[in-house]
Design an enzyme around this catalytic site. Structure first.
Site, PDB file in Angstrom:
ATOM      1  N   ASP A  16       0.810  -1.222   0.000  1.00  0.00           N
ATOM      2  CA  ASP A  16       0.000   0.000   0.000  1.00  0.00           C
ATOM      3  C   ASP A  16       0.843   1.272   0.000  1.00  0.00           C
ATOM      4  O   ASP A  16       0.412   2.308   0.509  1.00  0.00           O
ATOM      5  CB  ASP A  16      -0.959   0.042   1.210  1.00  0.00           C
ATOM      6  CG  ASP A  16      -1.774  -1.217   1.331  1.00  0.00           C
ATOM      7  OD1 ASP A  16      -2.252  -1.688   0.288  1.00  0.00           O
ATOM      8  OD2 ASP A  16      -1.924  -1.732   2.453  1.00  0.00           O
ATOM      9  N   LYS A  49       2.353   2.248  -4.941  1.00  0.00           N
ATOM     10  CA  LYS A  49       3.072   1.760  -6.136  1.00  0.00           C
ATOM     11  C   LYS A  49       2.230   1.945  -7.394  1.00  0.00           C
ATOM     12  O   LYS A  49       2.757   2.187  -8.471  1.00  0.00           O
ATOM     13  CB  LYS A  49       3.400   0.268  -5.998  1.00  0.00           C
ATOM     14  CG  LYS A  49       4.339  -0.073  -4.875  1.00  0.00           C
ATOM     15  CD  LYS A  49       4.594  -1.551  -4.803  1.00  0.00           C
ATOM     16  CE  LYS A  49       3.407  -2.386  -4.406  1.00  0.00           C
ATOM     17  NZ  LYS A  49       2.893  -2.195  -3.051  1.00  0.00           N
ATOM     18  N   GLY A  89      -3.924  -4.408  -4.900  1.00  0.00           N
ATOM     19  CA  GLY A  89      -4.888  -3.416  -5.387  1.00  0.00           C
ATOM     20  C   GLY A  89      -4.123  -2.207  -5.883  1.00  0.00           C
ATOM     21  O   GLY A  89      -3.674  -1.390  -5.080  1.00  0.00           O
ATOM     22  N   HIS A  90      -3.915  -2.116  -7.197  1.00  0.00           N
ATOM     23  CA  HIS A  90      -3.134  -1.006  -7.763  1.00  0.00           C
ATOM     24  C   HIS A  90      -4.057  -0.019  -8.471  1.00  0.00           C
ATOM     25  O   HIS A  90      -4.719  -0.366  -9.439  1.00  0.00           O
ATOM     26  CB  HIS A  90      -2.076  -1.552  -8.736  1.00  0.00           C
ATOM     27  CG  HIS A  90      -1.016  -2.336  -8.034  1.00  0.00           C
ATOM     28  ND1 HIS A  90      -0.019  -3.011  -8.674  1.00  0.00           N
ATOM     29  CD2 HIS A  90      -0.800  -2.548  -6.713  1.00  0.00           C
ATOM     30  CE1 HIS A  90       0.756  -3.597  -7.780  1.00  0.00           C
ATOM     31  NE2 HIS A  90       0.302  -3.327  -6.588  1.00  0.00           N
ATOM     32  N   GLN A 137       2.207  -6.005  -3.016  1.00  0.00           N
ATOM     33  CA  GLN A 137       2.466  -6.035  -1.563  1.00  0.00           C
ATOM     34  C   GLN A 137       3.792  -5.304  -1.268  1.00  0.00           C
ATOM     35  O   GLN A 137       4.135  -4.389  -2.000  1.00  0.00           O
ATOM     36  CB  GLN A 137       2.477  -7.474  -1.009  1.00  0.00           C
ATOM     37  CG  GLN A 137       1.104  -8.148  -1.030  1.00  0.00           C
ATOM     38  CD  GLN A 137       0.777  -8.809  -2.347  1.00  0.00           C
ATOM     39  OE1 GLN A 137       1.596  -9.517  -2.899  1.00  0.00           O
ATOM     40  NE2 GLN A 137      -0.414  -8.590  -2.853  1.00  0.00           N
TER      41      GLN A 137
HETATM   42  P1  IMP Z   1      -2.713 -12.740   1.997  1.00  0.00           P
HETATM   43  O1  IMP Z   1      -1.739 -12.216   1.010  1.00  0.00           O
HETATM   44  O2  IMP Z   1      -4.139 -12.528   1.615  1.00  0.00           O
HETATM   45  O3  IMP Z   1      -2.421 -14.165   2.377  1.00  0.00           O
HETATM   46  O4  IMP Z   1      -2.530 -11.894   3.351  1.00  0.00           O
HETATM   47  C1  IMP Z   1      -1.359 -11.991   4.153  1.00  0.00           C
HETATM   48  C2  IMP Z   1      -0.975 -10.644   4.737  1.00  0.00           C
HETATM   49  O5  IMP Z   1      -0.571  -9.775   3.688  1.00  0.00           O
HETATM   50  C3  IMP Z   1      -2.118  -9.920   5.447  1.00  0.00           C
HETATM   51  O6  IMP Z   1      -1.576  -9.196   6.522  1.00  0.00           O
HETATM   52  C4  IMP Z   1      -2.648  -8.971   4.397  1.00  0.00           C
HETATM   53  O7  IMP Z   1      -3.278  -7.846   4.960  1.00  0.00           O
HETATM   54  C5  IMP Z   1      -1.343  -8.581   3.716  1.00  0.00           C
HETATM   55  N1  IMP Z   1      -1.542  -8.147   2.324  1.00  0.00           N
HETATM   56  C6  IMP Z   1      -1.809  -8.935   1.265  1.00  0.00           C
HETATM   57  N2  IMP Z   1      -1.898  -8.185   0.153  1.00  0.00           N
HETATM   58  C7  IMP Z   1      -1.665  -6.918   0.508  1.00  0.00           C
HETATM   59  C8  IMP Z   1      -1.578  -5.692  -0.225  1.00  0.00           C
HETATM   60  O8  IMP Z   1      -1.718  -5.616  -1.445  1.00  0.00           O
HETATM   61  N3  IMP Z   1      -1.290  -4.582   0.517  1.00  0.00           N
HETATM   62  C9  IMP Z   1      -1.077  -4.636   1.845  1.00  0.00           C
HETATM   63  N4  IMP Z   1      -1.132  -5.758   2.560  1.00  0.00           N
HETATM   64  C10 IMP Z   1      -1.422  -6.897   1.896  1.00  0.00           C
END
Ligand code: IMP
Length: 428
Positions: A13, A16, A40-41, A224
């Site tokens: 977040d 990017k 989410g871009h 991420q």
């Molecule tokens: P998962 O990727 O859904 O398995 O989530 C694992 C961890 O990564 C959690 O803490 C999510 O909130 C975090 N996370 C996954 N995708 C994003 C992202 O695009 N931005 C921020 N945090 C993310």
């Protein structure tokens, strides 16, 4: 610089999307190399706002080739839905999109497993996006996964789906298993959804190598952030892919020498969604103010983000893990109204002072931030188009960050608009 990697330097977040969106205009190829629709871009195009979860950010640009690499996990349903929302003619996206046969698929069972695993963990839950990311990557490592390339032979695909579902049936409540582990149904539905993509499946490594030899500009778009990396992040509170720059190689089919430049994106402060250690988190009114002014709610899940001051210990780790050549600082304008701005420059663990990341998760969980406070600028920075136009205190803040990290800050985003981006050094 023909091959450029953009990485989240914090917990995701970082903004990017805006940076990649701006750079995609100069790129010939835009590549996703890890993650899935947990990302989410946000991209603005012709006055419209788009949030891409699985599609690479260059998809709206006619002359850009967009690749989904083998390190990505793809939910076929989401891929089809996202293509429908951007309302591009099929003939257009077919020209602009290619997928690696090595990309693993996220099936309904992975979503069910993600939910079940989180429920089972109780107060040690990860706070996942519930998109089935972890279970899909777990299948990949357990060799029970199903890949994009498997769809090229329907019988082979069915056999792979069967192996996958057989390994999960017993792990789910009976009624849920009946819903998501029917081999014939899952095979039929996935094949139908993915039929239009069969002739878009390529060896992304060959395509990238060819593009590179032609001198084309390649933009690798990280999803991420560094601290969510499955290996180097705040395990177990991480995602399940390699979010660091090394993930480009394992997720696309090129080697390390094929990368020319690596830039990390960091907010001018820090945020995190989900659970896990976040030493510089502010639990007070200042954190609340950052959330309100920064609009800190997840693009994918809408969850409120945890907010805090910039963490130099964390960013130093990110600089090393990614071999960063420079930093892109976003949301500087969010700090405009603050009297003073904190920066976490070290951690205190018991009697010890740490300037590097603690090895023990227990030390990390109990680490206290040691702050340095710098004067705020109390002026609007949005509108400044060069570094020199920024208030002196804002420039001093940025200069300090550069010195602490021994890294140049090459771009500064000072507003939501695409144009509100100060470029000090060209990225490509
Ligand atoms: P998962 O990727 O859904 O398995 O989530 C694992 C961890 O990564 C959690 O803490 C999510 O909130 C975090 N996370 C996954 N995708 C994003 C992202 O695009 N931005 C921020 N945090 C993310």
């Amino acid at each position: 610089m023909p091959s450029l990697v953009i990485i989240g330097a914090q917990w995701g977040d970082e903004g990017k999307g805006k940076i990649v969106d701006a750079l995609a205009g100069q790129a010939d190829v835009v590549v996703r190399f890890q993650g899935g629709d947990n990302a989410g871009h946000t991209v603005f195009h012709d006055g419209r706002k788009f949030v891409f979860h699985i599609l690479p950010s260059g998809i709206l640009r006619p002359r850009v080739m967009n690749l989904i690499g083998g390190g990505v996990v793809v939910n076929p349903q989401k891929l089809v839905e996202e293509l429908a929302t951007i309302r591009l003619p099929e003939s257009a996206w077919r020209k602009r999109l290619r997928l690696s046969g090595e990309a693993h698929l996220i099936l309904a069972c992975h979503l069910a497993l993600d939910q079940a695993a989180e429920a089972q963990r109780g107060n040690r839950k990860i706070g996942t996006t519930q998109r089935g990311i972890g279970p899909a990557y777990a299948d990949r490592a357990a060799r029970t996964g199903v890949r994009m390339g498997d769809t090229l032979d329907p019988d082979y695909f069915r056999a792979q789906v069967k192996t996958c579902l057989d390994s999960h049936r017993a792990l789910l409540p009976k009624d849920r298993a009946r819903e998501v582990c029917n081999v014939d149904r899952v095979t039929r539905e996935a094949l139908a959804l993915l039929r239009p993509f069969r002739d878009l499946i390529v060896d992304t490594g060959i395509l990238l190598d060819t593009a590179r030899r032609k001198g084309q500009h390649i933009l690798y778009e990280g999803a991420q952030g560094t601290m969510l990396d499955i290996g180097a992040g705040t395990y177990p509170y991480v995602t399940s892919s390699h979010t660091i720059a090394g993930g480009v190689c394992v997720g696309t089919g090129i080697g390390p020498h094929a990368i020319d430049r690596i830039l990390g994106v960091s907010k001018a402060y820090a945020t995190r969604v989900g659970e896990g250690p976040f030493t510089s988190e502010l639990h007070d009114a200042t954190g609340e103010t950052l959330r309100r002014i920064g609009g800190e709610y997840g693009a994918t899940t809408k969850r409120p983000r945890r907010c805090g001051w910039l963490d130099i210990v964390q960013l130093r780790r990110a600089a090393r893990l990614n071999s960063l050549d420079g930093l892109i600082l976003t949301k500087l304008d969010v700090l405009d109204g603050f009297e003073q701005i904190g920066v976490c420059t070290a951690y205190r663990c018991g009697k010890k002072r740490w300037t590097e990341w603690p090895a023990s998760p227990v030390d990390l969980a109990s680490a206290e931030p040691i702050y340095t406070f710098l004067p705020g600028w109390k002026q609007v920075t949005t509108g400044a188009t060069s570094f020199q136009e920024l208030p002196a205190a804002a420039r001093a803040y940025i200069n300090k960050i550069e010195r602490w990290l021994d890294l140049p800050v090459v771009m500064i985003s000072n507003g939501q608009d695409r144009k509100q981006l100060i470029t000090r050094r060209r990225a490509f």
